[in-house]
Design an enzyme around this catalytic site. Structure first.
Site, PDB file in Angstrom:
ATOM      1  N   CYS A 116      26.628 -43.086  -0.083  1.00  6.02           N
ATOM      2  CA  CYS A 116      25.307 -43.699  -0.268  1.00  6.02           C
ATOM      3  C   CYS A 116      24.464 -43.364   0.956  1.00  6.02           C
ATOM      4  O   CYS A 116      24.769 -42.401   1.665  1.00  6.02           O
ATOM      5  CB  CYS A 116      25.418 -45.200  -0.537  1.00  6.02           C
ATOM      6  SG  CYS A 116      26.114 -46.177   0.812  1.00  6.02           S
ATOM      7  N   ARG A 137      26.673 -49.986  -0.750  1.00  3.24           N
ATOM      8  CA  ARG A 137      27.237 -49.522  -2.022  1.00  3.24           C
ATOM      9  C   ARG A 137      28.540 -48.748  -1.867  1.00  3.24           C
ATOM     10  O   ARG A 137      29.544 -49.054  -2.517  1.00  3.24           O
ATOM     11  CB  ARG A 137      26.203 -48.641  -2.765  1.00  3.24           C
ATOM     12  CG  ARG A 137      25.002 -49.403  -3.267  1.00  3.24           C
ATOM     13  CD  ARG A 137      23.866 -48.483  -3.659  1.00  3.24           C
ATOM     14  NE  ARG A 137      23.294 -47.797  -2.502  1.00  3.24           N
ATOM     15  CZ  ARG A 137      22.329 -46.913  -2.541  1.00  3.24           C
ATOM     16  NH1 ARG A 137      21.827 -46.556  -3.728  1.00  3.24           N
ATOM     17  NH2 ARG A 137      21.856 -46.362  -1.450  1.00  3.24           N
ATOM     18  N   ASP A 178      19.776 -49.441  -4.713  1.00  3.56           N
ATOM     19  CA  ASP A 178      20.055 -49.819  -3.325  1.00  3.56           C
ATOM     20  C   ASP A 178      19.777 -51.318  -3.167  1.00  3.56           C
ATOM     21  O   ASP A 178      18.636 -51.752  -3.314  1.00  3.56           O
ATOM     22  CB  ASP A 178      19.143 -48.997  -2.407  1.00  3.56           C
ATOM     23  CG  ASP A 178      19.476 -49.209  -0.944  1.00  3.56           C
ATOM     24  OD1 ASP A 178      20.167 -50.200  -0.632  1.00  3.56           O
ATOM     25  OD2 ASP A 178      19.032 -48.393  -0.123  1.00  3.56           O
TER      26      ASP A 178
HETATM   27  P1  4NP Z   1      23.562 -48.435   1.276  1.00  3.25           P
HETATM   28  O1  4NP Z   1      22.329 -49.417   1.619  1.00  3.25           O
HETATM   29  O2  4NP Z   1      22.977 -47.048   1.233  1.00  3.25           O
HETATM   30  O3  4NP Z   1      24.026 -48.909  -0.064  1.00  3.25           O
HETATM   31  O4  4NP Z   1      24.568 -48.643   2.385  1.00  3.25           O
HETATM   32  C1  4NP Z   1      21.521 -49.235   2.737  1.00  3.25           C
HETATM   33  C2  4NP Z   1      21.924 -49.715   3.968  1.00  3.25           C
HETATM   34  C3  4NP Z   1      21.114 -49.539   5.079  1.00  3.25           C
HETATM   35  C4  4NP Z   1      19.898 -48.892   4.949  1.00  3.25           C
HETATM   36  C5  4NP Z   1      19.503 -48.406   3.714  1.00  3.25           C
HETATM   37  C6  4NP Z   1      20.321 -48.569   2.608  1.00  3.25           C
HETATM   38  N1  4NP Z   1      19.064 -48.742   6.086  1.00  3.25           N
HETATM   39  O5  4NP Z   1      17.924 -48.279   5.904  1.00  3.25           O
HETATM   40  O6  4NP Z   1      19.473 -49.051   7.198  1.00  3.25           O
END
Ligand code: 4NP
Length: 144
Positions: A3, A9, A117
């Site tokens: 991800c 995720r 997300d």
């Molecule tokens: P992930 O969610 O891609 O599902 O781990 C996110 C976690 C952090 C960030 C963006 C999406 N961020 O911008 O820090």
């Protein structure tokens, strides 16, 4: 399992798939395309939803996807189309590109559905993500 941050995720996807396969035969790992959460624990909300279903992801730590992953893994499941673009941009060959699959293609083939997300939303988003990933991982585990 890939991800953006590797804290919401993909850690859940890793934990869920690991719970469905024989870990002496299959290596499951996760990574983020971004660098912001290298070394971090998964998001508390992902830890909590996993715990509800007896999936412990607390030992996972964030890492960034690297070109070596194309060689080290047979399949690369991305959570959304933006992750897919970012991973494909690093591919060095057609055989690398062929390894990259949108994970929800497992349950909605050809429909191009993203795992949303959940980072900026509430807890309900994490439950939804869990449900989607659980179904997709059932399909992956069946084939493995
Ligand atoms: P992930 O969610 O891609 O599902 O781990 C996110 C976690 C952090 C960030 C963006 C999406 N961020 O911008 O820090």
């Amino acid at each position: 399992m890939v991800c953006l941050g590797n804290i919401c995720r993909s850690p859940l996807a890793e934990g869920i798939l690991k719970s469905k396969i024989d870990s002496s035969k299959v290596i499951v790992d996760s990574a983020g395309t971004g660098h912001w959460h290298i070394g971090d624990e998964p998001d508390k909300r992902s830890i909590a939803v996993g715990k509800k279903y007896n999936i412990d992801i607390t030992n996972q730590r964030g890492r960034q996807f690297s070109i070596d992953d194309f060689e080290n893994f047979d399949m690369i499941y991305v959570m959304d189309n933006s992750n897919k673009e970012d991973v494909l941009a690093l591919a060095q060959s057609d055989s690398h590109k062929e390894k990259v699959k949108l994970i929800l293609d497992e349950i909605f083939p050809g429909e191009n559905v993203d795992v949303p997300d959940p980072y900026f939303g509430g807890n309900a988003g994490f439950d939804k993500v869990y449900e989607m990933l659980d179904k997709a991982c059932d399909e992956i585990a069946k084939r493995l």
